[in-house]
Scaffold this motif. Structure first.
Motif, PDB file in Angstrom:
ATOM      1  N   TRP A   1       0.847  -1.201   0.000  1.00 36.40           N
ATOM      2  CA  TRP A   1       0.000   0.000   0.000  1.00 36.40           C
ATOM      3  C   TRP A   1       0.879   1.247   0.000  1.00 36.40           C
ATOM      4  O   TRP A   1       0.626   2.201  -0.748  1.00 36.40           O
ATOM      5  CB  TRP A   1      -0.914  -0.030   1.219  1.00 36.40           C
ATOM      6  CG  TRP A   1      -1.695   1.219   1.451  1.00 36.40           C
ATOM      7  CD1 TRP A   1      -2.831   1.615   0.799  1.00 36.40           C
ATOM      8  CD2 TRP A   1      -1.399   2.248   2.401  1.00 36.40           C
ATOM      9  NE1 TRP A   1      -3.260   2.830   1.285  1.00 36.40           N
ATOM     10  CE2 TRP A   1      -2.393   3.237   2.272  1.00 36.40           C
ATOM     11  CE3 TRP A   1      -0.388   2.427   3.350  1.00 36.40           C
ATOM     12  CZ2 TRP A   1      -2.411   4.391   3.061  1.00 36.40           C
ATOM     13  CZ3 TRP A   1      -0.406   3.567   4.126  1.00 36.40           C
ATOM     14  CH2 TRP A   1      -1.402   4.535   3.980  1.00 36.40           C
ATOM     15  N   GLU A   2       1.906   1.252   0.833  1.00 40.98           N
ATOM     16  CA  GLU A   2       2.823   2.385   0.838  1.00 40.98           C
ATOM     17  C   GLU A   2       3.492   2.549  -0.518  1.00 40.98           C
ATOM     18  O   GLU A   2       3.627   3.666  -1.036  1.00 40.98           O
ATOM     19  CB  GLU A   2       3.900   2.191   1.910  1.00 40.98           C
ATOM     20  CG  GLU A   2       3.413   2.363   3.337  1.00 40.98           C
ATOM     21  CD  GLU A   2       4.561   2.375   4.326  1.00 40.98           C
ATOM     22  OE1 GLU A   2       4.479   3.122   5.314  1.00 40.98           O
ATOM     23  OE2 GLU A   2       5.539   1.639   4.114  1.00 40.98           O
ATOM     24  N   LEU A   3       3.919   1.434  -1.098  1.00 46.95           N
ATOM     25  CA  LEU A   3       4.584   1.478  -2.392  1.00 46.95           C
ATOM     26  C   LEU A   3       3.648   2.014  -3.466  1.00 46.95           C
ATOM     27  O   LEU A   3       4.054   2.815  -4.327  1.00 46.95           O
ATOM     28  CB  LEU A   3       5.086   0.081  -2.763  1.00 46.95           C
ATOM     29  CG  LEU A   3       5.752  -0.089  -4.129  1.00 46.95           C
ATOM     30  CD1 LEU A   3       6.901   0.890  -4.289  1.00 46.95           C
ATOM     31  CD2 LEU A   3       6.233  -1.522  -4.311  1.00 46.95           C
ATOM     32  N   ALA A   4       2.379   1.593  -3.443  1.00 47.06           N
ATOM     33  CA  ALA A   4       1.413   2.092  -4.433  1.00 47.06           C
ATOM     34  C   ALA A   4       1.228   3.596  -4.295  1.00 47.06           C
ATOM     35  O   ALA A   4       1.164   4.326  -5.306  1.00 47.06           O
ATOM     36  CB  ALA A   4       0.077   1.372  -4.262  1.00 47.06           C
ATOM     37  N   ASN A   5       1.140   4.099  -3.070  1.00 53.84           N
ATOM     38  CA  ASN A   5       0.991   5.540  -2.878  1.00 53.84           C
ATOM     39  C   ASN A   5       2.197   6.301  -3.400  1.00 53.84           C
ATOM     40  O   ASN A   5       2.062   7.376  -4.012  1.00 53.84           O
ATOM     41  CB  ASN A   5       0.777   5.855  -1.393  1.00 53.84           C
ATOM     42  CG  ASN A   5      -0.577   5.410  -0.891  1.00 53.84           C
ATOM     43  OD1 ASN A   5      -1.516   5.266  -1.668  1.00 53.84           O
ATOM     44  ND2 ASN A   5      -0.686   5.173   0.406  1.00 53.84           N
ATOM     45  N   ILE A   6       3.394   5.769  -3.145  1.00 49.11           N
ATOM     46  CA  ILE A   6       4.608   6.425  -3.638  1.00 49.11           C
ATOM     47  C   ILE A   6       4.627   6.416  -5.163  1.00 49.11           C
ATOM     48  O   ILE A   6       4.939   7.434  -5.805  1.00 49.11           O
ATOM     49  CB  ILE A   6       5.859   5.733  -3.062  1.00 49.11           C
ATOM     50  CG1 ILE A   6       5.933   5.950  -1.550  1.00 49.11           C
ATOM     51  CG2 ILE A   6       7.125   6.259  -3.726  1.00 49.11           C
ATOM     52  CD1 ILE A   6       7.009   5.137  -0.869  1.00 49.11           C
ATOM     53  N   SER A   7       4.271   5.284  -5.755  1.00 44.15           N
ATOM     54  CA  SER A   7       4.300   5.165  -7.209  1.00 44.15           C
ATOM     55  C   SER A   7       3.338   6.146  -7.868  1.00 44.15           C
ATOM     56  O   SER A   7       3.615   6.667  -8.951  1.00 44.15           O
ATOM     57  CB  SER A   7       3.949   3.732  -7.623  1.00 44.15           C
ATOM     58  OG  SER A   7       4.871   2.806  -7.081  1.00 44.15           O
ATOM     59  N   GLU A   8       2.211   6.388  -7.220  1.00 49.10           N
ATOM     60  CA  GLU A   8       1.201   7.274  -7.778  1.00 49.10           C
ATOM     61  C   GLU A   8       1.287   8.693  -7.225  1.00 49.10           C
ATOM     62  O   GLU A   8       0.449   9.541  -7.553  1.00 49.10           O
ATOM     63  CB  GLU A   8      -0.195   6.706  -7.485  1.00 49.10           C
ATOM     64  CG  GLU A   8      -0.415   5.312  -8.061  1.00 49.10           C
ATOM     65  CD  GLU A   8      -1.669   4.651  -7.521  1.00 49.10           C
ATOM     66  OE1 GLU A   8      -2.556   5.382  -7.045  1.00 49.10           O
ATOM     67  OE2 GLU A   8      -1.746   3.403  -7.570  1.00 49.10           O
TER      68      GLU A   8
ATOM     69  N   GLU B   1       8.975   9.851   0.473  1.00 49.81           N
ATOM     70  CA  GLU B   1       7.847   9.205   1.125  1.00 49.81           C
ATOM     71  C   GLU B   1       6.629  10.121   1.114  1.00 49.81           C
ATOM     72  O   GLU B   1       6.740  11.346   1.245  1.00 49.81           O
ATOM     73  CB  GLU B   1       8.232   8.850   2.563  1.00 49.81           C
ATOM     74  CG  GLU B   1       7.180   8.085   3.345  1.00 49.81           C
ATOM     75  CD  GLU B   1       6.911   6.718   2.753  1.00 49.81           C
ATOM     76  OE1 GLU B   1       5.903   6.630   2.003  1.00 49.81           O
ATOM     77  OE2 GLU B   1       7.672   5.777   3.024  1.00 49.81           O
ATOM     78  N   VAL B   2       5.450   9.531   0.909  1.00 50.53           N
ATOM     79  CA  VAL B   2       4.201  10.291   0.996  1.00 50.53           C
ATOM     80  C   VAL B   2       3.338   9.803   2.150  1.00 50.53           C
ATOM     81  O   VAL B   2       2.292  10.389   2.433  1.00 50.53           O
ATOM     82  CB  VAL B   2       3.395  10.206  -0.322  1.00 50.53           C
ATOM     83  CG1 VAL B   2       4.160  10.845  -1.464  1.00 50.53           C
ATOM     84  CG2 VAL B   2       3.025   8.748  -0.656  1.00 50.53           C
ATOM     85  N   ASN B   3       3.776   8.708   2.806  1.00 47.75           N
ATOM     86  CA  ASN B   3       2.986   8.103   3.873  1.00 47.75           C
ATOM     87  C   ASN B   3       3.485   8.600   5.220  1.00 47.75           C
ATOM     88  O   ASN B   3       4.252   7.931   5.914  1.00 47.75           O
ATOM     89  CB  ASN B   3       3.085   6.584   3.778  1.00 47.75           C
ATOM     90  CG  ASN B   3       2.655   6.066   2.420  1.00 47.75           C
ATOM     91  OD1 ASN B   3       1.472   6.053   2.101  1.00 47.75           O
ATOM     92  ND2 ASN B   3       3.618   5.651   1.597  1.00 47.75           N
ATOM     93  N   ASN B   4       3.053   9.792   5.591  1.00 54.57           N
ATOM     94  CA  ASN B   4       3.473  10.424   6.832  1.00 54.57           C
ATOM     95  C   ASN B   4       2.324  11.295   7.326  1.00 54.57           C
ATOM     96  O   ASN B   4       1.744  12.057   6.552  1.00 54.57           O
ATOM     97  CB  ASN B   4       4.726  11.272   6.599  1.00 54.57           C
ATOM     98  CG  ASN B   4       5.237  11.914   7.872  1.00 54.57           C
ATOM     99  OD1 ASN B   4       4.660  12.870   8.375  1.00 54.57           O
ATOM    100  ND2 ASN B   4       6.344  11.384   8.393  1.00 54.57           N
ATOM    101  N   ALA B   5       1.989  11.185   8.613  1.00 53.30           N
ATOM    102  CA  ALA B   5       0.809  11.877   9.143  1.00 53.30           C
ATOM    103  C   ALA B   5       0.921  13.388   9.007  1.00 53.30           C
ATOM    104  O   ALA B   5      -0.083  14.077   8.762  1.00 53.30           O
ATOM    105  CB  ALA B   5       0.604  11.497  10.604  1.00 53.30           C
ATOM    106  N   VAL B   6       2.107  13.941   9.176  1.00 50.93           N
ATOM    107  CA  VAL B   6       2.261  15.393   9.051  1.00 50.93           C
ATOM    108  C   VAL B   6       1.938  15.824   7.626  1.00 50.93           C
ATOM    109  O   VAL B   6       1.221  16.811   7.403  1.00 50.93           O
ATOM    110  CB  VAL B   6       3.684  15.825   9.452  1.00 50.93           C
ATOM    111  CG1 VAL B   6       3.855  17.332   9.271  1.00 50.93           C
ATOM    112  CG2 VAL B   6       3.980  15.429  10.896  1.00 50.93           C
ATOM    113  N   LEU B   7       2.436  15.077   6.651  1.00 52.51           N
ATOM    114  CA  LEU B   7       2.141  15.396   5.255  1.00 52.51           C
ATOM    115  C   LEU B   7       0.655  15.193   4.956  1.00 52.51           C
ATOM    116  O   LEU B   7       0.045  15.982   4.211  1.00 52.51           O
ATOM    117  CB  LEU B   7       2.990  14.520   4.336  1.00 52.51           C
ATOM    118  CG  LEU B   7       2.871  14.797   2.841  1.00 52.51           C
ATOM    119  CD1 LEU B   7       3.311  16.220   2.515  1.00 52.51           C
ATOM    120  CD2 LEU B   7       3.686  13.786   2.041  1.00 52.51           C
TER     121      LEU B   7
END
Length: 732
Positions: free
Chosen positions: A164-171, A244-250
């Motif tokens: 899931w993290e990888l998919a978010n980064i890819s997109e 990374e895009v999977n971070n609560a602050v972001l």
């Protein structure tokens, strides 16, 4: 440059250091070298991940010595090896699969890695596999089968959700806040850490209690606290060097449109809220759980040791973040002292600076809410049998005794005219536009039963603050849903009368599995009303995460979606109904409906009923904002959940169908269920726009004792009764 200064963190349990830390350092370095994790021992085909100096600087032995301060040397060595392995996996996965965006290779790698927790593991071929095989053999023999099953699940989640993290980064996709919190629990690994806490303290959570709300909330609040703190510390590294895009602050930055500094403050406020939820649950929900389960002294001691272990982990994890080279921690703690023995002084500084949660003014004037434009691309359809359902539900409620006086209420709670204004037939006709006339009657009457119960329960038990009576009411509910459709006891209220009637008419046509799931949905909804009473008795606004997750029960979507599943359950494999992808789709739909309800019902609940459990109020409370801003934020969240629903239906469900090789009939059933979810969301919104349950003129007519800024409450008056009429004066 630092994107923000680290905030003052809420932490009331000072960290303690295990005296065996040096031994664990030496052992873990040797173990990592033996497994091939260090550059001087790695497979030449593997990219450079760590060298010995980097491993020493990250200091996972210090992490484990702080998070497990009381364990013996051998146990500390084992736990440290687990954390070396999990961080190695994380960094290796980043380099080998995340950065190259290799989703196919990642899937195969994770599938093989999970096999090392099975009965016949293959021969390990790389450092991650060697480490897991070694750790598994050293860990599980001391634990029960129940613990092993939970540990396998949490470890597999930690591994597989990396996709899931990888998919978010890819997109280049930043998830929405609700999705992020839920997914982060799996991929972030804190539930996995909670399982290891049981191993370390030598006390397993009793199987009969492990699935209960108090133990689930303790685990989830602990997990969220660990992950939110980590996201604040790791924000700079993840966003500036790892992509990374999977971070609560972001996530908060993007959702609220604020800068990193403000986003970090909000994440820290949410972190504080989750830690206070942990404390509240441990102090107010766990003791009654012991009594409900007739827990033995040994079981009570095991849960107490587990709770203490989680507290130690929270404090120790924070202390390690202040020191590890992985994170932005220079000047951490707002200038508070660092060094051995200084944890207590920092905790005292945070407590001194902390302000208590605002108290609540019951029945405060909030006025009508200007309704936002809710996103809904799907047109609500209306069942042609609506007029018949409207007539029949009014007659049925009368036959069940809902228009007569009940205990503690000489005046009826409902009248036919009031029910007609609620227009529940419109709601049911939109939720099930293709249902037969008989099925629509049944659905409408279930809605009436749930709505009457939702009125009866607070007017009876919240008004009198009668927790024992409420618990007795909830305990009787299963008696009126016998799985074998056998006899039921004499009903004591219209709620019980109506349930007995509806259960027989509904369950008779259900397969055994569907019957049990539907029965559980009804029980969960009614039991969740105790959660609302729990907050009312404490004059407490719920934590936002806890509120959203419990609203999936209190609003009754689980029940109405159970009605939507009738006719499809026998055509879908049970694995599909219980799959994570299906739960994500259903949760997104449920959240849309419950958040819509919280906006429409805000004035009714806050001003006319003195309620505490409302998403708009929870957002006001967390962010310190006004009503209109909170309404806008909740409306934006409904849109985010709707978009997630669409995304999951377009991508995740087809992949699920392929994984389980569904045939044409099963795929048709799955598509039909998705259509019913669309109908459910569109119908919920349509009904809220048309019902007379929420507009101010109807509320004024329904609550004749309401006079502007205050409510004239029934109950004792005169000398010595002021304690029954407490008014808190601090603004929300």
């Amino acid at each position: 440059m630092r994107p923000f200064e680290l905030p003052d963190f809420y932490l009331v349990h000072p960290a303690r250091l295990n005296p065996h830390v040096e031994g664990a350092r030496a052992h873990s370095t040797l173990w990592a070298r033996q497994m091939g994790m260090l550059d001087d021992t790695r497979d030449p085909s593997t990219p450079e991940i760590w060298d010995a100096d980097e491993l020493a600087a990250m200091d996972y032995a210090l992490l484990c010595a702080y998070t497990h301060p009381d364990c013996v040397p051998a146990e500390l060595d084992l736990i440290t090896d687990w954390y070396v392995w999990v961080f190695y996996f994380d960094d290796h996965f980043l380099e080998v699969y995340k950065k190259p965006r290799d989703r196919e290779g990642a899937g195969a790698y994770l599938d093989r890695l999970c096999s090392f927790m099975g009965p016949e593991p293959p021969e390990p071929e790389n450092a991650a596999e060697r480490g897991l095989a070694d750790l598994w053999a050293r860990t599980v023999p001391a634990m029960s089968e129940h613990w092993r099953a939970r540990f396998v699940e949490s470890t597999q989640n930690l591994l597989r959700e990396s996709l899931w993290e990888l998919a978010n980064i890819s997109e280049a996709r930043v998830p929405n806040p609700v999705e992020y919190i839920e997914k982060r629990r799996a991929v972030g690994g804190a539930p996995w850490s909670a399982c290891l806490v049981e191993h370390t303290v030598g006390a397993e959570v009793p199987p009969g209690m492990a699935g209960s709300r108090p133990l689930r909330v303790l685990r989830d609040a602990f997990s969220d606290g660990v992950h939110l703190r980590n996201d604040i510390f790791s924000y700079q590294r993840e966003t500036e060097t790892e992509g990374e895009v999977n971070n609560a602050v972001l996530v908060v930055e993007r959702f609220l449109g604020v800068g990193p500094r403000r986003a970090a403050e909000i994440v820290n406020d949410l972190l504080t809220s989750r830690l206070r939820q942990f404390e509240n649950t441990a102090l107010t929900e766990v003791p009654p759980l012991f009594e409900d389960h007739a827990a033995t002294p040994a079981e009570r001691a095991a849960v107490a040791a587990y709770v203490k272990g989680l507290q130690d982990w929270q404090s120790g994890g924070h202390e390690w973040h202040l020191r590890s080279s992985r994170y932005m921690n220079e000047g951490a703690g707002g200038g508070a002292p660092l060094g051995l023995g200084m944890a207590l002084s920092r905790a005292a500084a945070v407590l001194e600076a902390a302000t208590p949660s605002p108290l609540i003014v019951p029945y405060r004037k909030v006025g009508p809410v200007r309704m936002p434009e809710f996103t809904m691309p799907y047109r609500a359809r209306v069942n042609p049998h609506i007029e018949r359902a409207c007539r029949n539900v009014i007659d049925w409620c009368g036959a069940m005794g809902m228009y007569g006086p009940v205990a503690r209420h000489p005046e009826p709670l409902w009248t036919p005219a009031l029910l007609s204004g609620f227009d529940l037939a419109t709601c049911a006709a939109s939720l099930a536009p293709d249902a037969t006339a008989d099925h629509l009657d049944l659905g409408t009457q279930w809605l009436a039963w749930g709505t009457y119960g939702d009125d009866y329960f607070p007017k009876t038990f919240l008004r009198d603050r009668d927790l024992p009576g409420a618990r007795m009411f909830v305990a009787r509910i299963p008696l009126f849903m016998p799985p074998d459709l056998g006899p039921t006891p004499p009903p004591l209220s219209p709620v019980e009368t109506g349930l007995a009637d509806l259960w027989r008419r509904t369950a008779a046509s259900m397969p055994p599995g569907g019957r049990e799931r539907f029965r559980s949905a009804v029980e969960r909804m009614v039991r969740s009303w105790l959660w609302e009473l729990h907050h009312h008795l404490q004059d407490r606004v719920p934590d936002p995460v806890d509120h959203l997750e419990m609203r999936r029960f209190t609003f009754g979507p689980d029940l109405t979606l159970g009605l939507a599943r009738i006719g499809t359950e026998d055509r879908l494999p049970p694995e599909i109904s219980g799959a994570a992808a299906m739960r994500a789709v259903e949760n997104a739909a449920m959240d849309y409906g419950t958040l819509v309800n919280d906006v429409f019902s805000y004035q009714k609940e806050i001003e006319f009923e003195g309620e505490r459990t409302n998403a708009v109020l929870a957002v006001e409370h967390l962010l310190g904002c006004g009503r209109d801003e909170a309404v806008a934020i909740v409306a934006d969240l409904t849109t985010s959940r709707l978009r997630q629903f669409e995304r999951a239906v377009a991508g995740d469900l087809p992949a699920l169908a392929e994984e389980y090789r569904l045939d044409g009939e099963a795929r048709q059933a799955l598509d039909g269920y998705v259509t019913r979810l669309w109908d459910w969301m569109a119908g919920i919104l349509k009904w809220h726009r048309e019902t007379r349950r929420y507009p101010e003129p109807d509320l004024l007519a329904r609550y004749p004792h309401h006079h502007g800024e205050r409510l004239v409450l029934p109950g004792p008056n005169g000398l010595g009764t002021s304690a029954t009429r407490v008014r808190l004066t601090h603004p929300v």
